[in-house]
Design an enzyme around this catalytic site. Structure first.
Site, PDB file in Angstrom:
ATOM      1  N   CYS A   1     -28.358 105.766 -48.946  1.00  0.00           N
ATOM      2  CA  CYS A   1     -27.412 106.482 -49.804  1.00  0.00           C
ATOM      3  C   CYS A   1     -25.980 106.051 -49.505  1.00  0.00           C
ATOM      4  O   CYS A   1     -25.304 105.469 -50.348  1.00  0.00           O
ATOM      5  CB  CYS A   1     -27.568 107.986 -49.611  1.00  0.00           C
ATOM      6  SG  CYS A   1     -26.435 108.955 -50.634  1.00  0.00           S
TER       7      CYS A   1
ATOM      8  N   TYR B   1     -24.777 102.838 -51.642  1.00  0.00           N
ATOM      9  CA  TYR B   1     -23.850 103.015 -52.754  1.00  0.00           C
ATOM     10  C   TYR B   1     -22.633 102.108 -52.609  1.00  0.00           C
ATOM     11  O   TYR B   1     -22.118 101.585 -53.607  1.00  0.00           O
ATOM     12  CB  TYR B   1     -23.416 104.479 -52.848  1.00  0.00           C
ATOM     13  CG  TYR B   1     -24.305 105.340 -53.718  1.00  0.00           C
ATOM     14  CD1 TYR B   1     -23.768 106.244 -54.614  1.00  0.00           C
ATOM     15  CD2 TYR B   1     -25.698 105.259 -53.644  1.00  0.00           C
ATOM     16  CE1 TYR B   1     -24.569 107.045 -55.419  1.00  0.00           C
ATOM     17  CE2 TYR B   1     -26.517 106.040 -54.429  1.00  0.00           C
ATOM     18  CZ  TYR B   1     -25.951 106.931 -55.322  1.00  0.00           C
ATOM     19  OH  TYR B   1     -26.757 107.718 -56.122  1.00  0.00           O
TER      20      TYR B   1
ATOM     21  N   ASP C   1     -28.148 114.792 -58.941  1.00  0.00           N
ATOM     22  CA  ASP C   1     -27.320 114.399 -57.808  1.00  0.00           C
ATOM     23  C   ASP C   1     -26.605 115.610 -57.210  1.00  0.00           C
ATOM     24  O   ASP C   1     -26.311 115.630 -56.015  1.00  0.00           O
ATOM     25  CB  ASP C   1     -26.302 113.341 -58.242  1.00  0.00           C
ATOM     26  CG  ASP C   1     -25.752 112.549 -57.068  1.00  0.00           C
ATOM     27  OD1 ASP C   1     -26.534 112.214 -56.154  1.00  0.00           O
ATOM     28  OD2 ASP C   1     -24.540 112.256 -57.053  1.00  0.00           O
TER      29      ASP C   1
ATOM     30  N   GLU D   1     -34.907 106.043 -53.044  1.00  0.00           N
ATOM     31  CA  GLU D   1     -33.611 105.944 -53.741  1.00  0.00           C
ATOM     32  C   GLU D   1     -33.773 105.187 -55.058  1.00  0.00           C
ATOM     33  O   GLU D   1     -33.174 105.560 -56.072  1.00  0.00           O
ATOM     34  CB  GLU D   1     -32.585 105.237 -52.855  1.00  0.00           C
ATOM     35  CG  GLU D   1     -31.838 106.149 -51.911  1.00  0.00           C
ATOM     36  CD  GLU D   1     -30.721 106.922 -52.599  1.00  0.00           C
ATOM     37  OE1 GLU D   1     -30.771 107.126 -53.816  1.00  0.00           O
ATOM     38  OE2 GLU D   1     -29.779 107.327 -51.902  1.00  0.00           O
TER      39      GLU D   1
END
Length: 227
Positions: free
Chosen positions: A140, A144, A49, A214
């Site tokens: 993303c 999230y 990450d 992802e």
């Protein structure tokens, strides 16, 4: 199956519902919420990450280049500066809590999954316009936030000191992150509202592919830990 409202962004989500749910409710996410995720799976994720954030910053630099007015330019620049000036330092400090040094981060090799998603995002932005880039990034930022909200509502979630991943969950349920995700959702709603069916079909494919990549990023962590 989950049902989404009919806002323009959620039109993309609905069209890609199997991929979106596979990503947002991935076993990595479930184990993280329950506090049962193997530590090495999380450490591998944290290392990669860091590299993802480097390319995420590059993507927002591309957004600056693709901007056509001052509002877009400021948005891209603010996002770029937030990653470079704030998020990277926070991530490095968080990695240190997990025994990962800044020196180690600087020597990392990119996993194939990291390369696949980050280069896909940059390619989508280079080939297309600012909307193409935002759609590729949406799994993303918005994803999230949705994952954190979904986890918070699950009966299996463990909160507080009993969960070693509490700080991660708290980061993405925070008002600051949720506000940033909502701002991006509203930006996409405005831009997607007047697109032609043909253009929406292209954007849907971009969103579907980015979401799949992802999910692969989650699986990467489990695979590294033998899961």
């Amino acid at each position: 199956m989950t049902r989404f409202d009919d806002t323009p962004f959620n039109t993309l989500v609905t069209r890609c519902e199997p991929q979106w749910l596979a990503y947002c409710q991935h076993d990595f996410v479930r184990q993280l919420g329950a506090g049962t995720l193997p530590h090495e799976a999380f450490r591998h994720y944290l290392r990669q990450d860091y590299l993802f954030l480097v390319h995420f910053a590059r993507a927002w630099g591309l957004a600056v280049y693709k901007s056509r007015d001052m509002a877009e330019l400021r948005q891209g620049l603010d996002s770029l500066k937030a990653i470079v000036d704030i998020e990277m330092d926070l991530h490095i400090a968080y990695c240190a809590e997990w025994g990962i040094t800044e020196e180690e981060l600087g020597l990392l090799l990119e996993a194939r999954e990291t390369m696949a998603y980050t280069r896909y995002v940059l390619d989508a932005g280079n080939r297309g316009d600012l909307l193409d880039l935002h759609v590729a990034l949406a799994p993303c930022l918005i994803g999230y936030a949705d994952i954190a909200n979904w986890l918070a509502a699950q009966p299996f979630i463990v909160r507080g000191e009993a969960n070693p991943y509490e700080a991660w969950i708290a980061m993405y349920t925070s008002p600051e992150f949720q506000a940033a995700a909502e701002a991006e959702r509203q930006w996409l709603n405005r831009r997607l509202a007047d697109q032609t069916p043909g253009r929406l079909a292209v954007l849907t494919e971009t969103f579907r592919d980015a979401t799949r990549l992802e999910a692969d990023f989650w699986q990467m962590g489990l695979t590294a830990a033998g899961g």
